[in-house]
Design a protein around this motif. Structure first.
Motif, mmCIF file in Angstrom:
data_model
loop_
_atom_site.group_PDB
_atom_site.id
_atom_site.type_symbol
_atom_site.label_atom_id
_atom_site.label_comp_id
_atom_site.label_asym_id
_atom_site.label_seq_id
_atom_site.Cartn_x
_atom_site.Cartn_y
_atom_site.Cartn_z
ATOM 1 N N TYR B 31 58.403 32.900 10.940
ATOM 2 C CA TYR B 31 59.160 33.709 11.889
ATOM 3 C C TYR B 31 60.307 34.405 11.187
ATOM 4 C CZ TYR B 31 62.089 34.790 15.970
ATOM 5 O OH TYR B 31 62.845 35.429 16.918
ATOM 6 N N TYR B 35 68.643 41.290 13.804
ATOM 7 C CA TYR B 35 69.654 41.360 14.843
ATOM 8 C C TYR B 35 70.671 42.425 14.451
ATOM 9 C CZ TYR B 35 68.022 36.791 16.425
ATOM 10 O OH TYR B 35 67.255 35.757 16.885
ATOM 11 N N ARG B 44 72.245 40.769 18.959
ATOM 12 C CA ARG B 44 71.155 41.219 19.821
ATOM 13 C C ARG B 44 69.883 41.406 19.007
ATOM 14 N NH1 ARG B 44 73.313 46.326 22.946
ATOM 15 N NH2 ARG B 44 74.297 46.712 20.900
ATOM 16 N N LEU B 45 68.797 40.884 19.542
ATOM 17 C CA LEU B 45 67.521 40.886 18.841
ATOM 18 C C LEU B 45 66.900 42.276 18.865
ATOM 19 C CD1 LEU B 45 65.305 39.126 17.478
ATOM 20 C CD2 LEU B 45 64.393 38.713 19.779
ATOM 21 N N TYR B 48 61.113 41.177 16.005
ATOM 22 C CA TYR B 48 60.813 39.913 15.368
ATOM 23 C C TYR B 48 59.334 39.861 14.999
ATOM 24 C CZ TYR B 48 58.942 38.319 19.893
ATOM 25 O OH TYR B 48 58.217 38.200 21.060
ATOM 26 N N VAL B 50 56.155 36.858 14.074
ATOM 27 C CA VAL B 50 55.766 35.443 14.023
ATOM 28 C C VAL B 50 54.784 35.178 12.889
ATOM 29 C CG1 VAL B 50 56.205 35.118 16.474
ATOM 30 C CG2 VAL B 50 53.916 35.751 15.704
ATOM 31 N N GLY B 58 62.301 43.138 20.461
ATOM 32 C CA GLY B 58 63.306 42.289 21.073
ATOM 33 C C GLY B 58 64.029 43.027 22.182
ATOM 34 N N GLU B 59 65.345 42.811 22.266
ATOM 35 C CA GLU B 59 66.149 43.389 23.355
ATOM 36 C C GLU B 59 66.463 44.867 23.148
ATOM 37 O OE1 GLU B 59 69.495 40.326 24.381
ATOM 38 O OE2 GLU B 59 69.015 40.173 22.254
ATOM 39 N N PHE B 90 71.763 41.737 10.716
ATOM 40 C CA PHE B 90 71.417 40.456 10.108
ATOM 41 C C PHE B 90 69.918 40.229 10.208
ATOM 42 C CE2 PHE B 90 75.394 38.509 9.072
ATOM 43 C CZ PHE B 90 76.317 39.018 9.968
ATOM 44 N N ILE B 94 63.008 31.530 10.366
ATOM 45 C CA ILE B 94 62.917 30.152 10.848
ATOM 46 C C ILE B 94 61.516 29.641 10.553
ATOM 47 C CG2 ILE B 94 62.175 30.814 13.177
ATOM 48 C CD1 ILE B 94 64.019 28.649 14.282
ATOM 49 N N LEU B 101 67.718 28.347 12.083
ATOM 50 C CA LEU B 101 67.611 29.767 11.766
ATOM 51 C C LEU B 101 68.462 30.046 10.534
ATOM 52 C CD1 LEU B 101 66.200 32.190 13.217
ATOM 53 C CD2 LEU B 101 68.411 32.708 14.244
#
Lengths: 110, 112
Positions: B31, B35, B44-45, B48, B50, B58-59, B90, B94, B101
């Motif tokens: 993952y 951000y 705030r994401l 991402y 996996v 994300g957001e 950033f 993970i 994280l």
């Protein structure tokens, strides 16, 4: 998706205690807590997995209420080094999504 | 161990220019995420991933593209920079759900 943190800011004198709260509208797999100093990356403090456990780390501990999707960070006998911005991060059950709260600025003064 | 490495640390762009923020991790984490951090807004994401070949929004994904061709790398592309994209970025990775994280050192981007 972003969890809600409270309070937004707090000022403490050395030796005083503080509680920072984090709540989510989503079912959570885990809650993380991080501390960030100005100009630096967030630093990991602890993880709480669903199951309502409580963890401790020196004079910093946290709890996770799975039923309410809430977590609280407890700082006792605060030290100057505790100053910074604290973020809760939440992993939702529905996927590998990780969201942070808006942060709580903590200032410890002598 | 290098952990999560971000480059560049600082960048100034003009409106409309494009650039790529690089992120690499050597921990074999599946993952990875990006951000942005703005005053009072927390982290705030943006996007991402996996795993290699899999990305999702994300957001706040608008204005950003990502790809994940290898497990190690997760670059973030700004196709046409806007002043609203001035922020600190950033990258984080993970190992699995429930793990810690790990963050890169951050990239400060200014768009004029």
């Amino acid at each position: 998706q972003q969890p809600v943190q409270s309070p937004q800011a707090v000022i403490l004198r050395e030796g005083e205690d503080a509680v920072i709260n984090c709540s989510s509208s989503k079912a959570l797999y885990s809650v993380h807590w991080y501390r960030q100093k100005h100009g630096e990356a967030p630093v990991f403090l602890m993880i709480l997995l669903k199951g309502g456990e409580q963890k401790g780390h020196d004079k910093i501990s946290a709890s996770f209420n799975e039923k309410k999707q809430q977590s609280s960070l407890y700082l006792t006998a605060s030290q100057l080094s505790y100053s910074g911005t604290y973020f809760c991060g939440t992993e939702v059950n529905t996927g590998n999504q990780f969201y942070f709260g808006t942060g709580t600025s903590l200032t410890v003064i002598p | 161990n290098a952990g999560v490495t971000q480059t560049p640390k600082f960048q100034v762009l003009k409106t409309g220019q494009s650039m790529t923020l690089q992120c690499a991790q050597d921990m074999n984490h599946e993952y990875m995420s990006w951000y942005r951090q703005d005053p009072g807004m927390g982290l705030r994401l943006i996007h991402y991933s996996v795993g290699a070949g899999i990305t999702d929004q994300g957001e706040v994904p608008n204005g950003y593209n990502v790809s994940r061709s290898t497990t190690e790398d997760f670059p973030l592309r700004l196709l046409s920079a806007a002043p609203s994209q001035t922020s600190v970025y950033f990258c984080a990775s993970i190992q699995r759900l429930g793990g810690e994280l790990f963050f890169g050192e951050g990239s400060r981007l200014t768009v004029l």
